[in-house]
Design an enzyme around this catalytic site. Sequence first.
Site, PDB file in Angstrom:
ATOM      1  N   PHE A 148      31.627  85.288 153.472  1.00 19.36           N
ATOM      2  CA  PHE A 148      31.908  86.666 153.938  1.00 19.36           C
ATOM      3  C   PHE A 148      31.815  86.790 155.466  1.00 19.36           C
ATOM      4  N   ASP A 153      32.291  73.888 155.198  1.00 21.28           N
ATOM      5  CA  ASP A 153      31.836  74.713 154.082  1.00 21.28           C
ATOM      6  C   ASP A 153      31.935  73.896 152.798  1.00 21.28           C
ATOM      7  N   ALA A 186      26.110  78.932 156.946  1.00 25.93           N
ATOM      8  CA  ALA A 186      26.120  78.487 155.542  1.00 25.93           C
ATOM      9  C   ALA A 186      24.764  78.729 154.920  1.00 25.93           C
ATOM     10  N   THR A 201      18.365  86.673 158.786  1.00 26.63           N
ATOM     11  CA  THR A 201      18.372  88.000 158.168  1.00 26.63           C
ATOM     12  C   THR A 201      17.118  88.800 158.510  1.00 26.63           C
ATOM     13  N   ASP A 202      17.238  90.114 158.406  1.00 24.70           N
ATOM     14  CA  ASP A 202      16.054  90.963 158.622  1.00 24.70           C
ATOM     15  C   ASP A 202      15.049  90.840 157.471  1.00 24.70           C
ATOM     16  N   GLU A 203      15.489  90.269 156.338  1.00 25.72           N
ATOM     17  CA  GLU A 203      14.602  90.196 155.166  1.00 25.72           C
ATOM     18  C   GLU A 203      13.383  89.304 155.409  1.00 25.72           C
ATOM     19  N   TYR A 248      14.854  84.045 148.357  1.00 25.19           N
ATOM     20  CA  TYR A 248      15.898  84.004 149.391  1.00 25.19           C
ATOM     21  C   TYR A 248      15.295  84.177 150.784  1.00 25.19           C
ATOM     22  N   SER A 279      13.158  81.321 151.921  1.00 22.46           N
ATOM     23  CA  SER A 279      13.922  80.131 152.359  1.00 22.46           C
ATOM     24  C   SER A 279      14.543  80.365 153.740  1.00 22.46           C
ATOM     25  N   LYS A 280      15.002  81.590 153.999  1.00 23.64           N
ATOM     26  CA  LYS A 280      15.571  81.879 155.331  1.00 23.64           C
ATOM     27  C   LYS A 280      14.468  81.839 156.389  1.00 23.64           C
ATOM     28  N   ASN A 331      21.809  94.463 156.719  1.00 20.48           N
ATOM     29  CA  ASN A 331      22.855  94.354 155.678  1.00 20.48           C
ATOM     30  C   ASN A 331      24.255  94.546 156.250  1.00 20.48           C
ATOM     31  N   ARG A 385      18.396 100.571 153.026  1.00 20.82           N
ATOM     32  CA  ARG A 385      18.933  99.433 153.771  1.00 20.82           C
ATOM     33  C   ARG A 385      19.611  99.961 155.030  1.00 20.82           C
ATOM     34  N   ASP A 407      14.277  97.695 137.809  1.00 19.64           N
ATOM     35  CA  ASP A 407      14.286  97.347 139.234  1.00 19.64           C
ATOM     36  C   ASP A 407      14.313  95.831 139.447  1.00 19.64           C
TER      37      ASP A 407
HETATM   38  P1  NAD Z   1      28.118  84.193 151.689  1.00 18.81           P
HETATM   39  O1  NAD Z   1      27.295  83.874 150.484  1.00 18.81           O
HETATM   40  O2  NAD Z   1      29.247  85.137 151.587  1.00 18.81           O
HETATM   41  O3  NAD Z   1      28.718  82.829 152.293  1.00 18.81           O
HETATM   42  C1  NAD Z   1      27.976  81.659 152.392  1.00 18.81           C
HETATM   43  C2  NAD Z   1      28.922  80.507 152.678  1.00 18.81           C
HETATM   44  O4  NAD Z   1      28.127  79.312 152.797  1.00 18.81           O
HETATM   45  C3  NAD Z   1      29.934  80.269 151.563  1.00 18.81           C
HETATM   46  O5  NAD Z   1      31.213  80.049 152.115  1.00 18.81           O
HETATM   47  C4  NAD Z   1      29.434  79.006 150.887  1.00 18.81           C
HETATM   48  O6  NAD Z   1      30.462  78.220 150.308  1.00 18.81           O
HETATM   49  C5  NAD Z   1      28.747  78.290 152.036  1.00 18.81           C
HETATM   50  N1  NAD Z   1      27.718  77.351 151.588  1.00 18.81           N
HETATM   51  C6  NAD Z   1      26.717  77.594 150.697  1.00 18.81           C
HETATM   52  N2  NAD Z   1      25.993  76.496 150.498  1.00 18.81           N
HETATM   53  C7  NAD Z   1      26.526  75.528 151.296  1.00 18.81           C
HETATM   54  C8  NAD Z   1      26.204  74.163 151.545  1.00 18.81           C
HETATM   55  N3  NAD Z   1      25.191  73.555 150.921  1.00 18.81           N
HETATM   56  N4  NAD Z   1      26.960  73.479 152.437  1.00 18.81           N
HETATM   57  C9  NAD Z   1      28.003  74.078 153.067  1.00 18.81           C
HETATM   58  N5  NAD Z   1      28.356  75.349 152.839  1.00 18.81           N
HETATM   59  C10 NAD Z   1      27.635  76.068 151.970  1.00 18.81           C
HETATM   60  O7  NAD Z   1      27.066  84.643 152.780  1.00 18.81           O
HETATM   61  P2  NAD Z   1      27.197  85.777 153.901  1.00 18.81           P
HETATM   62  O8  NAD Z   1      26.815  87.062 153.327  1.00 18.81           O
HETATM   63  O9  NAD Z   1      28.481  85.615 154.620  1.00 18.81           O
HETATM   64  O10 NAD Z   1      25.993  85.321 154.871  1.00 18.81           O
HETATM   65  C11 NAD Z   1      26.199  84.343 155.886  1.00 18.81           C
HETATM   66  C12 NAD Z   1      24.897  84.109 156.614  1.00 18.81           C
HETATM   67  O11 NAD Z   1      24.442  85.316 157.201  1.00 18.81           O
HETATM   68  C13 NAD Z   1      23.760  83.614 155.721  1.00 18.81           C
HETATM   69  O12 NAD Z   1      23.032  82.680 156.432  1.00 18.81           O
HETATM   70  C14 NAD Z   1      22.943  84.870 155.453  1.00 18.81           C
HETATM   71  O13 NAD Z   1      21.594  84.533 155.220  1.00 18.81           O
HETATM   72  C15 NAD Z   1      23.120  85.614 156.758  1.00 18.81           C
HETATM   73  N6  NAD Z   1      23.032  87.081 156.670  1.00 18.81           N
HETATM   74  C16 NAD Z   1      23.772  87.776 155.751  1.00 18.81           C
HETATM   75  C17 NAD Z   1      23.717  89.167 155.735  1.00 18.81           C
HETATM   76  C18 NAD Z   1      24.522  89.964 154.762  1.00 18.81           C
HETATM   77  O14 NAD Z   1      24.330  91.177 154.680  1.00 18.81           O
HETATM   78  N7  NAD Z   1      25.457  89.401 154.025  1.00 18.81           N
HETATM   79  C19 NAD Z   1      22.892  89.843 156.651  1.00 18.81           C
HETATM   80  C20 NAD Z   1      22.121  89.094 157.556  1.00 18.81           C
HETATM   81  C21 NAD Z   1      22.220  87.727 157.570  1.00 18.81           C
HETATM   82  O1  DAU Z   2      19.236  92.636 154.862  1.00 16.72           O
HETATM   83  C1  DAU Z   2      20.124  91.569 154.984  1.00 16.72           C
HETATM   84  C2  DAU Z   2      20.429  91.001 153.610  1.00 16.72           C
HETATM   85  O2  DAU Z   2      21.262  91.953 152.959  1.00 16.72           O
HETATM   86  C3  DAU Z   2      21.105  89.639 153.652  1.00 16.72           C
HETATM   87  O3  DAU Z   2      20.226  88.710 154.232  1.00 16.72           O
HETATM   88  C4  DAU Z   2      21.491  89.176 152.246  1.00 16.72           C
HETATM   89  O4  DAU Z   2      22.210  87.957 152.321  1.00 16.72           O
HETATM   90  C5  DAU Z   2      22.372  90.243 151.634  1.00 16.72           C
HETATM   91  O5  DAU Z   2      22.686  89.889 150.297  1.00 16.72           O
HETATM   92  C6  DAU Z   2      21.678  91.612 151.657  1.00 16.72           C
HETATM   93  O6  DAU Z   2      20.550  91.640 150.763  1.00 16.72           O
HETATM   94  P1  DAU Z   2      20.253  92.879 149.801  1.00 16.72           P
HETATM   95  O7  DAU Z   2      19.435  92.399 148.669  1.00 16.72           O
HETATM   96  O8  DAU Z   2      19.768  94.048 150.578  1.00 16.72           O
HETATM   97  O9  DAU Z   2      21.775  93.203 149.347  1.00 16.72           O
HETATM   98  P2  DAU Z   2      22.399  93.634 147.937  1.00 16.72           P
HETATM   99  O10 DAU Z   2      23.809  94.022 148.179  1.00 16.72           O
HETATM  100  O11 DAU Z   2      22.117  92.638 146.869  1.00 16.72           O
HETATM  101  O12 DAU Z   2      21.576  94.960 147.573  1.00 16.72           O
HETATM  102  C7  DAU Z   2      21.562  96.088 148.421  1.00 16.72           C
HETATM  103  C8  DAU Z   2      20.631  97.110 147.805  1.00 16.72           C
HETATM  104  O13 DAU Z   2      21.236  97.600 146.591  1.00 16.72           O
HETATM  105  C9  DAU Z   2      19.280  96.550 147.392  1.00 16.72           C
HETATM  106  O14 DAU Z   2      18.286  97.523 147.599  1.00 16.72           O
HETATM  107  C10 DAU Z   2      19.436  96.278 145.902  1.00 16.72           C
HETATM  108  C11 DAU Z   2      20.409  97.346 145.451  1.00 16.72           C
HETATM  109  N1  DAU Z   2      21.317  96.966 144.338  1.00 16.72           N
HETATM  110  C12 DAU Z   2      22.041  95.824 144.471  1.00 16.72           C
HETATM  111  C13 DAU Z   2      22.882  95.416 143.461  1.00 16.72           C
HETATM  112  C14 DAU Z   2      23.692  94.140 143.591  1.00 16.72           C
HETATM  113  C15 DAU Z   2      21.422  97.772 143.218  1.00 16.72           C
HETATM  114  O15 DAU Z   2      20.773  98.837 143.112  1.00 16.72           O
HETATM  115  N2  DAU Z   2      22.277  97.375 142.222  1.00 16.72           N
HETATM  116  C16 DAU Z   2      22.999  96.228 142.285  1.00 16.72           C
HETATM  117  O16 DAU Z   2      23.743  95.909 141.324  1.00 16.72           O
END
Ligand code: NAD
Ligand code: DAU
Length: 380
Positions: A15, A37, A86, A137-139, A186, A189-190, A215, A250, A316
């Site tokens: 993404f 990737d 990744a 991530t902020d998590e 998650y 690990s981050k 997020n 969030r 939950d």
């Molecule tokens: P995503 O899950 O959409 O994409 C992850 C990508 O990493 C995928 O293309 C996957 O194929 C690749 N990948 C997974 N395991 C791999 C491996 N072993 N080797 C090579 N490639 C691999 O994730 P995203 O939401 O785009 O998040 C990207 C980064 O940003 C992550 O590090 C995540 O922790 C961080 N992040 C995400 C959010 C969010 O809201 N989505 C917010 C803050 C930080």
């Molecule tokens: O804060 C950054 C993080 O945001 C990133 O590091 C993560 O990669 C990303 O997945 C995201 O984590 P969240 O757990 O906050 O995102 P998610 O979309 O899974 O959930 C957002 C909120 O919505 C959370 O409070 C859980 C709730 N939720 C989520 C799902 C999937 C629901 O209530 N129902 C659902 O089905």
Amino acid sequence: MKYKRNIVITGGAGFIGSHVVRLFVNKYPEYHIINIDKLTYAGNLANLIDIENKSNYKFVKMDICDIDAFYRLMQEEHVDGIIHLAAESHVDRSIKEPFTFVRTNVIGTLSLLQAAKLCWESQSEKYEGKRFYHISTDEVYGALEMTHPEGIDSPFTTVASSGTRHEAYGEDFFLETTKYNPHSPYSASKASSDHFVRAFHDTYGMPTIVTNCSNNYGPYQFPEKLIPLFINNICHRKPLPVYGKGENVRDWLYVEDHARAIDLIFHKGKVAETYNIGGFNEWKNIDIVKLIIKTVDRFLGRPEGADLDLITYVTDRPGHDVRYAIDSRKLQIELGWEPLLQFEEGIEKTVKWYLENEAWMDNVTSGDYQAYYDNMYKNR
Ligand code: NAD
Ligand code: DAU
């Protein structure tokens, strides 16, 4: 052609990664962008179809845990910059399969660091002009209390587009100095990967940067995450599983605003620093769900509120963090970044994109994209 820089972006088929790859490939024709990737369920090359034939872009299917393959690529491509996205990224999956998260997020990050170290230390200029930028991530900071500056109701937007904002921060927001306190496998690990990145700076002098973002939402997000999952479910009139009472908060940022921050920090950020990235845009989950329902119904010509009855409160998420909220003043003040898109506008754009890209959604939900690419890369 000799490029000015050779930059690896890991996780570029995911993404956020796909938005970063697109931005860099289009904005910097003088850079060679190598997207590595593994193409897990979350990686989809269809996210990059518009740039896949650009001459300054290359895709390499690789697992970041494959240290030998990555070391070879570093040498062959003369890599001088790494932007590492990744990861396994979904909290619910990490609760079911934590080992996968340790493998990719911890061992994978360490493998990249070690390969980069071996490669760069073998060169006469060593770390000069090099950069290892880790996206986190902020998590990792844990959860905040549900307290808010007085007078601000949900949505808890604390900064206006004009840039004016309330001055009630402190304990109420995550700062770069906030102690790590991860709760899910998650985020644990981050957090571990963040520590390794900083350790490589402190121990070996590697020029690293870490950013912690809130997020993200926008096009190409895998529909296991709240916003795309719910948009898709509303379209198909499927239940919307809201965890608990839907009161968790969030802090949401449009993905292109995150990609712009990454570009700025990669070029202008100070080595060894941490920057928080967030839009001062807090929302309770239930309010977002109602906003999405309203927006989808309007686009589909359904009566307003027609799909409110899809809201289904479910058990939950275990260890569900109550509230995240990023204080991104350091990035705003030191590097001049600010989010460009207001949330309502961003949601409108996002809903429109998913409705107009039904084929992308169908492909992803059916898993067809994986079979297609598995076949394509089988013999490589
Ligand atoms: P995503 O899950 O959409 O994409 C992850 C990508 O990493 C995928 O293309 C996957 O194929 C690749 N990948 C997974 N395991 C791999 C491996 N072993 N080797 C090579 N490639 C691999 O994730 P995203 O939401 O785009 O998040 C990207 C980064 O940003 C992550 O590090 C995540 O922790 C961080 N992040 C995400 C959010 C969010 O809201 N989505 C917010 C803050 C930080
Ligand atoms: O804060 C950054 C993080 O945001 C990133 O590091 C993560 O990669 C990303 O997945 C995201 O984590 P969240 O757990 O906050 O995102 P998610 O979309 O899974 O959930 C957002 C909120 O919505 C959370 O409070 C859980 C709730 N939720 C989520 C799902 C999937 C629901 O209530 N129902 C659902 O089905």
